[in-house]
Design a protein around this motif. Structure first.
Motif, PDB file in Angstrom:
ATOM      1  N   ASN B   1       0.897  -1.320  -0.012  1.00  0.00           N
ATOM      2  CA  ASN B   1       0.011  -0.009  -0.042  1.00  0.00           C
ATOM      3  C   ASN B   1       1.039   1.211  -0.013  1.00  0.00           C
ATOM      4  N   ALA B   2       0.532   2.252  -0.992  1.00  0.00           N
ATOM      5  CA  ALA B   2       1.450   3.274  -1.006  1.00  0.00           C
ATOM      6  C   ALA B   2       0.791   4.387  -0.011  1.00  0.00           C
ATOM      7  N   GLY B   3      -0.464   4.231   0.570  1.00  0.00           N
ATOM      8  CA  GLY B   3      -1.128   5.274   1.361  1.00  0.00           C
ATOM      9  C   GLY B   3      -1.562   6.498   0.767  1.00  0.00           C
ATOM     10  N   VAL B   4      -1.036   7.736   1.127  1.00  0.00           N
ATOM     11  CA  VAL B   4      -1.682   8.789   0.345  1.00  0.00           C
ATOM     12  C   VAL B   4      -0.114   9.480  -0.318  1.00  0.00           C
ATOM     13  N   THR B   5      -0.508   9.677  -1.585  1.00  0.00           N
ATOM     14  CA  THR B   5       0.683  10.159  -2.424  1.00  0.00           C
ATOM     15  C   THR B   5       0.010  11.698  -2.987  1.00  0.00           C
ATOM     16  N   GLN B   6       1.020  12.351  -3.137  1.00  0.00           N
ATOM     17  CA  GLN B   6       0.674  13.483  -3.766  1.00  0.00           C
ATOM     18  C   GLN B   6       1.805  14.093  -4.778  1.00  0.00           C
ATOM     19  N   THR B   7       1.065  14.816  -5.809  1.00  0.00           N
ATOM     20  CA  THR B   7       2.047  15.072  -7.183  1.00  0.00           C
ATOM     21  C   THR B   7       1.580  16.766  -7.450  1.00  0.00           C
ATOM     22  N   PRO B   8       2.586  17.494  -7.583  1.00  0.00           N
ATOM     23  CA  PRO B   8       4.017  17.189  -7.621  1.00  0.00           C
ATOM     24  C   PRO B   8       4.581  17.641  -6.183  1.00  0.00           C
ATOM     25  N   LYS B   9       5.784  17.241  -6.004  1.00  0.00           N
ATOM     26  CA  LYS B   9       6.410  17.410  -4.664  1.00  0.00           C
ATOM     27  C   LYS B   9       6.737  18.723  -4.587  1.00  0.00           C
ATOM     28  N   PHE B  10       7.132  19.435  -5.503  1.00  0.00           N
ATOM     29  CA  PHE B  10       7.388  20.877  -5.580  1.00  0.00           C
ATOM     30  C   PHE B  10       7.316  21.560  -6.702  1.00  0.00           C
ATOM     31  N   ARG B  11       6.863  22.803  -6.657  1.00  0.00           N
ATOM     32  CA  ARG B  11       6.505  23.711  -7.895  1.00  0.00           C
ATOM     33  C   ARG B  11       6.658  25.025  -7.557  1.00  0.00           C
ATOM     34  N   VAL B  12       7.008  25.702  -8.587  1.00  0.00           N
ATOM     35  CA  VAL B  12       7.157  27.030  -8.523  1.00  0.00           C
ATOM     36  C   VAL B  12       6.268  27.718  -9.626  1.00  0.00           C
ATOM     37  N   LEU B  13       5.494  28.629  -9.341  1.00  0.00           N
ATOM     38  CA  LEU B  13       4.516  29.344 -10.196  1.00  0.00           C
ATOM     39  C   LEU B  13       4.729  30.741 -10.145  1.00  0.00           C
ATOM     40  N   LYS B  14       4.392  31.439 -11.397  1.00  0.00           N
ATOM     41  CA  LYS B  14       4.257  32.912 -11.347  1.00  0.00           C
ATOM     42  C   LYS B  14       2.924  33.279 -11.067  1.00  0.00           C
ATOM     43  N   THR B  15       2.732  34.533 -10.617  1.00  0.00           N
ATOM     44  CA  THR B  15       1.568  35.220 -10.295  1.00  0.00           C
ATOM     45  C   THR B  15       0.651  35.045 -11.475  1.00  0.00           C
ATOM     46  N   GLY B  16      -0.764  34.567 -11.320  1.00  0.00           N
ATOM     47  CA  GLY B  16      -1.592  34.556 -12.247  1.00  0.00           C
ATOM     48  C   GLY B  16      -1.543  33.199 -13.256  1.00  0.00           C
ATOM     49  N   GLN B  17      -0.660  32.451 -12.678  1.00  0.00           N
ATOM     50  CA  GLN B  17      -0.627  30.806 -13.460  1.00  0.00           C
ATOM     51  C   GLN B  17      -1.604  29.969 -12.768  1.00  0.00           C
ATOM     52  N   SER B  18      -2.045  29.024 -13.230  1.00  0.00           N
ATOM     53  CA  SER B  18      -2.844  28.096 -12.604  1.00  0.00           C
ATOM     54  C   SER B  18      -2.132  26.337 -12.518  1.00  0.00           C
ATOM     55  N   MET B  19      -2.550  25.779 -11.743  1.00  0.00           N
ATOM     56  CA  MET B  19      -2.114  24.549 -11.505  1.00  0.00           C
ATOM     57  C   MET B  19      -3.023  23.545 -10.765  1.00  0.00           C
ATOM     58  N   THR B  20      -2.766  22.307 -10.854  1.00  0.00           N
ATOM     59  CA  THR B  20      -3.667  21.468 -10.316  1.00  0.00           C
ATOM     60  C   THR B  20      -2.881  20.526  -9.543  1.00  0.00           C
TER      61      THR B  20
END
Lengths: 112, 116
Positions: B1-20
């Motif tokens: 069992n992996a348990g709970v996983t999250q993607t991505p681990k690290f992210r850099v965004l510029k103001t106004g950008q979107s992400m999930t």
């Protein structure tokens, strides 16, 4: 509204005891306790339910006073591995399916 | 069992950008949660879900949207990122609530987001 934890931080020598308190202004159904080490995710320690008994886990135990809406975490003969930030997370009457409202945490540093 | 996983681990965004941000759990848990953690503030609940197809607002929902199309996945979206959303985001899941300890929340490893 976040529960209030005290103290905010405590430094102990290995083998000493510590008590962390958690107070809420709302009626509680249960209280969760979690520990988080630096850079890691919070890890569940124990849950205390309304009307339940005091619980223990190794040398860590906790109590829950429903009338006072307070919970306390007791760390006995602390070990180096106990270092971290401790969070209480009370859940409201009727269950906690709508998430926990965590306190701001108590930083515990155990020195050799 | 992996348990709970999250993607991505690290992210850099510029103001106004979107992400999930994606959260996945393999424990067949009904309940899933998104928290953000900021220095000195503890963990604050953003949104949560009590089952597939359902979502609800938590303590700090503004600027975020979520979806739970599949039981095992819980997505957190930022439509227009702001510097105030710089934080560490944790996903958690738990089983049925019944007073037997099933309420334990299992946390993912976290996603560190920096918005410039």
């Amino acid at each position: 509204q976040q529960p209030v934890q005290s103290p905010q931080a405590v430094i102990l020598r290995e083998g000493e005891d510590a008590v962390i308190n958690c107070s809420s202004s709302k009626a509680l159904y249960s209280v969760h306790w979690y520990r988080q080490k630096h850079g890691e995710a919070p890890v569940f320690l124990m849950i205390l339910l309304k009307g339940g008994e005091q619980k223990g886990h190794d040398k860590i135990s906790a109590s829950f006073n429903e009338k006072k809406q307070q919970s306390s975490l007791y760390l006995t003969a602390s070990q180096l591995s106990y270092s971290g930030t401790y969070f209480c997370g009370p859940s409201r009457a009727g269950g906690g399916a709508d998430g926990l409202t965590f306190g701001k945490g108590t930083h515990l540093i155990i020195q050799p | 069992n992996a348990g709970v996983t999250q993607t991505p681990k690290f992210r850099v965004l510029k103001t106004g950008q979107s992400m999930t941000l994606l959260c996945a759990q393999d424990m067949n848990h009904e309940y899933m949660y998104w928290y953000r953690q900021d220095p000195g503030m503890g963990l604050r609940l953003i949104h949560y879900s009590v089952g597939e197809g359902t979502t609800a607002k938590g303590e700090v929902p503004d600027g975020y949207n979520v979806s739970r199309l599949k039981k095992q996945n819980f997505l957190l979206g930022l439509e227009s990122a702001a510097p105030s959303q710089t934080s560490v985001y944790f996903c958690a899941s738990s089983g049925q609530y019944g007073g037997g300890g099933q309420e334990t929340q299992y946390f993912g490893p976290g996603t560190r987001l920096l918005v410039l």
